[in-house]
Structure formats: structure tokens, C-alpha cells
Design a protein around this motif. Structure first.
Motif, short mmCIF file in Angstrom:
data_model
loop_
_atom_site.label_atom_id
_atom_site.label_comp_id
_atom_site.label_asym_id
_atom_site.label_seq_id
_atom_site.Cartn_x
_atom_site.Cartn_y
_atom_site.Cartn_z
N ALA A 83 0.85 -1.19 0.00
CA ALA A 83 0.00 0.00 0.00
C ALA A 83 0.89 1.24 0.00
O ALA A 83 0.72 2.15 0.82
N GLU A 84 1.83 1.28 -0.93
CA GLU A 84 2.74 2.42 -1.04
C GLU A 84 3.15 2.56 -2.50
O GLU A 84 3.00 1.65 -3.30
N GLU A 85 3.67 3.72 -2.82
CA GLU A 85 4.03 4.01 -4.21
C GLU A 85 5.05 3.02 -4.76
O GLU A 85 6.05 2.71 -4.12
N ASN A 86 4.76 2.51 -5.95
CA ASN A 86 5.71 1.67 -6.69
C ASN A 86 5.48 1.95 -8.17
O ASN A 86 4.79 1.20 -8.86
N ARG A 87 6.07 3.04 -8.65
CA ARG A 87 5.81 3.47 -10.02
C ARG A 87 6.41 2.51 -11.05
O ARG A 87 5.88 2.37 -12.16
N ASP A 88 7.51 1.85 -10.70
CA ASP A 88 8.09 0.87 -11.63
C ASP A 88 7.10 -0.26 -11.88
O ASP A 88 6.92 -0.70 -13.02
N LEU A 89 6.48 -0.74 -10.82
CA LEU A 89 5.49 -1.81 -10.96
C LEU A 89 4.27 -1.32 -11.72
O LEU A 89 3.74 -2.02 -12.59
N PHE A 90 3.81 -0.12 -11.41
CA PHE A 90 2.66 0.44 -12.12
C PHE A 90 2.96 0.55 -13.61
O PHE A 90 2.14 0.16 -14.46
N ASP A 91 4.15 1.07 -13.95
CA ASP A 91 4.52 1.24 -15.35
C ASP A 91 4.63 -0.11 -16.05
O ASP A 91 4.25 -0.25 -17.22
N PHE A 92 5.16 -1.13 -15.35
CA PHE A 92 5.26 -2.47 -15.93
C PHE A 92 3.87 -3.02 -16.26
O PHE A 92 3.66 -3.55 -17.36
N LEU A 93 2.94 -2.90 -15.34
CA LEU A 93 1.59 -3.40 -15.59
C LEU A 93 0.93 -2.65 -16.74
O LEU A 93 0.29 -3.26 -17.61
N LEU A 94 1.11 -1.34 -16.78
CA LEU A 94 0.50 -0.53 -17.83
C LEU A 94 1.08 -0.89 -19.20
O LEU A 94 0.32 -1.06 -20.18
N GLU A 95 2.39 -1.03 -19.29
CA GLU A 95 3.01 -1.36 -20.57
C GLU A 95 2.63 -2.77 -21.03
O GLU A 95 2.46 -3.01 -22.23
N THR A 96 2.49 -3.69 -20.09
CA THR A 96 2.06 -5.04 -20.46
C THR A 96 0.64 -5.02 -21.02
O THR A 96 0.33 -5.69 -22.01
N LEU A 97 -0.25 -4.26 -20.40
CA LEU A 97 -1.62 -4.13 -20.89
C LEU A 97 -1.65 -3.48 -22.28
O LEU A 97 -2.40 -3.90 -23.16
N ARG A 98 -0.83 -2.47 -22.47
CA ARG A 98 -0.78 -1.82 -23.78
C ARG A 98 -0.31 -2.80 -24.86
O ARG A 98 -0.84 -2.81 -25.97
N TRP A 99 0.68 -3.62 -24.51
CA TRP A 99 1.16 -4.61 -25.48
C TRP A 99 0.09 -5.66 -25.76
O TRP A 99 -0.16 -6.02 -26.91
N LEU A 100 -0.56 -6.12 -24.71
CA LEU A 100 -1.64 -7.10 -24.88
C LEU A 100 -2.73 -6.54 -25.79
O LEU A 100 -3.30 -7.27 -26.62
N ASP A 101 -3.02 -5.27 -25.67
CA ASP A 101 -4.10 -4.67 -26.45
C ASP A 101 -3.73 -4.46 -27.91
O ASP A 101 -4.61 -4.53 -28.79
N THR A 102 -2.46 -4.22 -28.21
CA THR A 102 -2.09 -3.76 -29.55
C THR A 102 -1.27 -4.76 -30.37
O THR A 102 -1.16 -4.59 -31.59
N THR A 103 -0.66 -5.76 -29.73
CA THR A 103 0.25 -6.62 -30.49
C THR A 103 -0.48 -7.37 -31.61
O THR A 103 -1.57 -7.90 -31.40
N PRO A 104 0.15 -7.45 -32.78
CA PRO A 104 -0.42 -8.24 -33.87
C PRO A 104 0.03 -9.70 -33.81
O PRO A 104 -0.42 -10.52 -34.61
N TYR A 105 0.91 -10.01 -32.85
CA TYR A 105 1.48 -11.36 -32.76
C TYR A 105 0.64 -12.25 -31.85
O TYR A 105 -0.13 -11.77 -31.02
N PRO A 106 0.81 -13.57 -31.95
CA PRO A 106 0.09 -14.49 -31.06
C PRO A 106 0.42 -14.20 -29.60
O PRO A 106 1.54 -13.83 -29.26
#
Length: 242
Positions: A109-132
Motif C-alpha cells: 500500500a505504497e508508491e511503486n511506479r516501476d510496478l505500475f509502469d510495468f503493468l500498464l506497458e504489459t496491458l498496452r502490449w496485450l491490447d495492440t500486439t499483432p502477434y500471437p
């Protein structure tokens, strides 16, 4: 105080006739619980669909930075508009899996921007990747373990490591003195996941049975290293959609 931050929804349950309670991982303060009043009513100011797992939101809430506090949401809107995750069953299934893993393993229950950014970038990749994306949930588990502090570690190169010790979290040439291990084939697969970036994880060759076995072993790895990590339900969804 009034808190304005981005957040990623992990879990939402209905509360009362029209409200919800959500566990949200915030960019500014980590994981906290929030109540959205009246969001399931016809005249809701905060759309109910934004409370779905792994939705990325911009939020304002009345906030107490206390463990176990229930914070009331004031404003709630989309911070990212995904084009594929809400509509494609496979991408949606992977997002649900990510949400369940996050809810069971992220406690801080404290700031962890590296973890937040990792989750966000993974979601962005999941949403946009043309690969399997059949390997993406496995890659996510391995990468997330690094942010949680127990990523597999090896001083050996891929040609030397024969076994992976699930209990100790290390690769070895010799067979560990217990049964909590990955066999040589599974060990090579884990090393591939470790050393392959997310945009190339689709190039790792795994058949359906191998993928299922490796998923089970990685979940066992989490159970050994995350206190209170309980049985995961979403692998059944993944098996269905893939």
C-alpha cells in the motif's frame, strides 16, 4: 485528503443495491480499496464498465493512507481506452488472469511506479500486439516475479543450467535434494522466458501441453514465494480460449 492519481482495477465486488467496492493499484499510493457509490444506477456519474479488472483509470477520491481504509471515490474516468481487450475473448482472458495474479500477489500500500509502469506497458502490449499471445501470461508471471523480488536467478548460462529449484529460486547443474524442481526441458523453457523480451515472447515454441505444465509450475513457484498466495481460477479460462 483528496487524492488524484491513475489506477489499475484489480477486482470489483457489488456492494448494496447500486454501489461497488474495488481493489485498485494506484500510481501514487499502491494498492488500496475504494467504494464507488451509486455506479450501478441509471444516473451514475461513474460508469460501471470502468470497474472491470485491469481497466486503467484516472481517479479522484477522498483518501486516508491507512491499511484497510475504505476510500470513497469522487471522480472516475478512463485513462486508457483499450481497443481489443474488452472485445476479444483471448486478450480479455489474459487480462483477467493478470488481474487475479496481481490481486493475489501484490500487497504493498505504497508508491511503486516501476510496478505500475510495468503493468500498464504489459496491458498496452496485450491490447495492440499483432502477434500471437499464447505465451504472454507465462512471460508476465516471470517478469512480475522480478518486481515482487523473487525472479529466478542464475549465474550459469543456458547451456549449463539443467534444473531449476522452485524452492530456492535458482538454476543448478545438479539435481536439488527435493522434488520442487523443474526438469531440464522445463528449465530451458523458463530460461527462454527470462531472456526473451515481451515483443518476442511469441517466438518461444511451446505446445499446448507444455504451456499448461509450465503454467502450473510457475504458479507453484508463486505459492512458495508469495505469502498467502491461494489457488488461481483463471487458468481454466485460458485453457478454454486457447
Amino acid at each position: 485528503m483528496l487524492l488524484k492519481t491513475r489506477g489499475i482495477v484489480f477486482r470489483t465486488v457489488k456492494y448494496g443495491e447500486t454501489s461497488v467496492i474495488s481493489d485498485i493499484f494506484t500510481e501514487a499510493h499502491g494498492l488500496h480499496t475504494f467504494i464507488g457509490g451509486g455506479v450501478r444506477s441509471a444516473k451514475a456519474r461513474m460508469p460501471y464498465n470502468l470497474f472491470q479488472p485491469m481497466t486503467v483509470v484516472e481517479m479522484v477520491s477522498y483518501f486516508r493512507d491507512d491499511a484497510g481504509a475504505l476510500n470513497r471515490l469522487k471522480e472516475f474516468q478512463a485513462a486508457e481506452v483499450f481497443q481489443a481487450i474488452p472485445f476479444e475473448i483471448r486478450r480479455g482472458g489474459v487480462a483477467l488472469f493478470m488481474a487475479e495474479i496481481c490481486r493475489k500477489s501484490i500487497q504493498e500500500a505504497e508508491e511503486n511506479r516501476d510496478l505500475f509502469d510495468f503493468l500498464l506497458e504489459t496491458l498496452r502490449w496485450l491490447d495492440t500486439t499483432p502477434y500471437p499471445i499464447a505465451n504472454l501470461h507465462l512471460h508476465f508471471l516471470v517478469a512480475l516475479s522480478g518486481h515482487l523480488g523473487f525472479q529466478p536467478h542464475s549465474e550459469l548460462d543456458g547451456g549449463e543450467a539443467h534444473f531449476f529449484d522452485l524452492k530456492e529460486g535458482v538454476f543448478s547443474v545438479a539435481v536439488p535434494p527435493h522434488a520442487l524442481i523443474l526438469e531440464p526441458v522445463e528449465t530451458r523453457q523458463l530460461l527462454q522466458l527470462l531472456h526473451t523480451p515481451i515483443d518476442l515472447c511469441h517466438t518461444i515454441v511451446l505446445d499446448r501441453a507444455e504451456r499448461k505444465t509450465l503454467l502450473g509450475r510457475l504458479l507453484q513457484f508463486y505459492q512458495l514465494h508469495v505469502p498467502g498466495f491461494t489457488e488461481v481460477n483463471t487458468p481454466d479460462i485460458l485453457e478454454m480460449v486457447f
